[in-house]
Write an enzyme that holds these catalytic residues in place. Structure first.
Site, PDB file in Angstrom:
ATOM      1  N   SER A   1       0.874  -1.198  -0.019  1.00 26.91           N
ATOM      2  CA  SER A   1      -0.035   0.051  -0.013  1.00 26.91           C
ATOM      3  C   SER A   1       0.796   1.226   0.093  1.00 26.91           C
ATOM      4  O   SER A   1       1.732   1.482  -0.936  1.00 26.91           O
ATOM      5  CB  SER A   1      -0.933   0.008   1.175  1.00 26.91           C
ATOM      6  OG  SER A   1      -2.045   0.755   0.825  1.00 26.91           O
TER       7      SER A   1
ATOM      8  N   ASP B   1      -9.189  -6.621  -3.921  1.00 26.13           N
ATOM      9  CA  ASP B   1      -8.273  -5.701  -3.631  1.00 26.13           C
ATOM     10  C   ASP B   1      -8.912  -4.411  -3.850  1.00 26.13           C
ATOM     11  O   ASP B   1      -9.398  -3.914  -4.657  1.00 26.13           O
ATOM     12  CB  ASP B   1      -6.871  -5.796  -3.930  1.00 26.13           C
ATOM     13  CG  ASP B   1      -5.738  -5.399  -3.401  1.00 26.13           C
ATOM     14  OD1 ASP B   1      -6.008  -4.287  -2.463  1.00 26.13           O
ATOM     15  OD2 ASP B   1      -4.594  -5.790  -3.251  1.00 26.13           O
TER      16      ASP B   1
ATOM     17  N   HIS C   1      -6.849  -6.936   0.469  1.00 28.50           N
ATOM     18  CA  HIS C   1      -5.575  -6.001   0.493  1.00 28.50           C
ATOM     19  C   HIS C   1      -4.464  -6.592   1.312  1.00 28.50           C
ATOM     20  O   HIS C   1      -3.510  -5.937   1.515  1.00 28.50           O
ATOM     21  CB  HIS C   1      -6.069  -4.735   0.891  1.00 28.50           C
ATOM     22  CG  HIS C   1      -5.092  -3.581   0.705  1.00 28.50           C
ATOM     23  ND1 HIS C   1      -4.639  -2.924  -0.526  1.00 28.50           N
ATOM     24  CD2 HIS C   1      -4.554  -2.663   1.508  1.00 28.50           C
ATOM     25  CE1 HIS C   1      -3.891  -2.115  -0.200  1.00 28.50           C
ATOM     26  NE2 HIS C   1      -3.697  -1.712   0.946  1.00 28.50           N
TER      27      HIS C   1
END
Length: 314
Positions: A118, A261, A288
């Site tokens: 991320s 995701d 995710h």
């Protein structure tokens, strides 16, 4: 590899340390032997300001004989500045690129790889664009090249939610009220679908969640305090975009994302197609957090990529 490392027989040694960054202390942990001959890997957590506890299971990569370095970026987790006088304006990408370079120097690494999840992937990209000596490869894990693309993807995901959830998130986006019970419930539903689909959440993830809730300054400054645009933008990162520079990345790259995701295929495709030679795998059943949702799929991919870096074959 989700078993806590300390509970396994013959677990690699762990050593904690602190790094001076602009007069503040950054905490780090080395699991395994930095001189094993295998490329060490540095874990870059997300958020910004979502501490590295959630990446603790990745220390299991040290069981393959390589060292794993996990650290909390300045301002969160074990590197919290809560109660310490500081200027919040310091929280910007340049600080964290500098911090990473100082960590590499502190550990004396002449070869290393990055795994960035991320925001951590965004940091990995920022660092790679400085052409640091010793960087030999990156895993870009559920990340992005453009906040503009990320916002569009988030809006598209919100549009798929039940009416009451969607309306609560849209109300928060219009008003900036992100502390209401209605917003928190709607955010939880979004996260349950697109961030981590495990129930209950892994204990390591719960620790990161609690820490962010108790000490969210970095997240507020850099990302606006919510995944959802509240009319004031995403803080420092609001205009972040490295799409024009992806062709400059010249180290081997593995891209990994989940079927469900919040880093959607449209977002990840930009990375995979913009970086020469990048590999991209979408892991079924995951959102995710593939490393805890589908570890049986995530770790073989990552371990194989790192093994090829050992021999310069990635």
């Amino acid at each position: 590899m989700t078993t806590p490392l300390g509970a396994q027989r013959g677990a690699p040694a762990q050593v904690d340390g602190h790094l001076d960054v602009r007069g503040f202390r950054t905490w780090y942990r080395v699991t395994g032997d930095l001189r094993s001959g295998r490329v060490p890997v540095i874990l870059l957590h997300g958020g910004p300001g979502y501490p590295s506890y959630s990446l603790e299971p990745m220390e299991g990569l040290a069981l393959t004989g390589r060292a794993v370095v996990r650290y909390d970026q300045l301002g969160c987790g074990e590197s919290s500045l809560k109660g310490v006088p500081h200027d919040p304006a310091m929280f910007e990408p340049g600080l964290y690129v500098e911090e990473l370079a100082l960590l590499v120097a502190e550990l004396g690494l002449d070869r290393y790889a990055l795994i960035g999840q991320s925001w951590g992937g965004m940091l990995a990209l920022e660092a790679a664009l400085t052409k640091p000596p010793g960087l030999v490869g990156m895993v870009l894990y559920s990340t992005l090249a453009s906040i503009e693309e990320w916002k569009a993807a988030t809006d598209a995901l919100v549009a798929t939610l039940p009416d009451e959830v969607r309306e609560a998130l849209q109300h928060a986006a219009r008003t900036g009220q992100v502390d209401s019970a209605e917003f928190r419930a709607a955010e939880h539903e979004f996260n349950r679908r697109f961030v981590c689909r495990l129930d209950p959440l892994p204990e390591s993830t719960q620790r990161s969640e609690r820490s962010l809730e108790e000490d969210g300054e970095v997240y507020r400054v850099m990302a606006g305090g919510s995944e959802f645009d509240n009319g004031t933008g995403m803080g420092v990162l609001n205009d972040w975009d490295v799409r024009p520079r992806l062709a400059e990345i010249d180290v081997p790259v593995l891209c990994v994302s989940g079927e469900h995701d919040e880093a959607t295929p449209a977002v990840m495709r930009t990375l995979a197609e913009g970086i020469a030679g990048a590999q991209w795998h979408v892991l079924p059943g995951a959102a995710h957090s593939s490393h805890v949702e589908v570890p049986n799929l995530f770790y073989p991919l990552v371990s194989d990529f790192l093994a090829r870096l050992d021999g310069g074959r990635a």
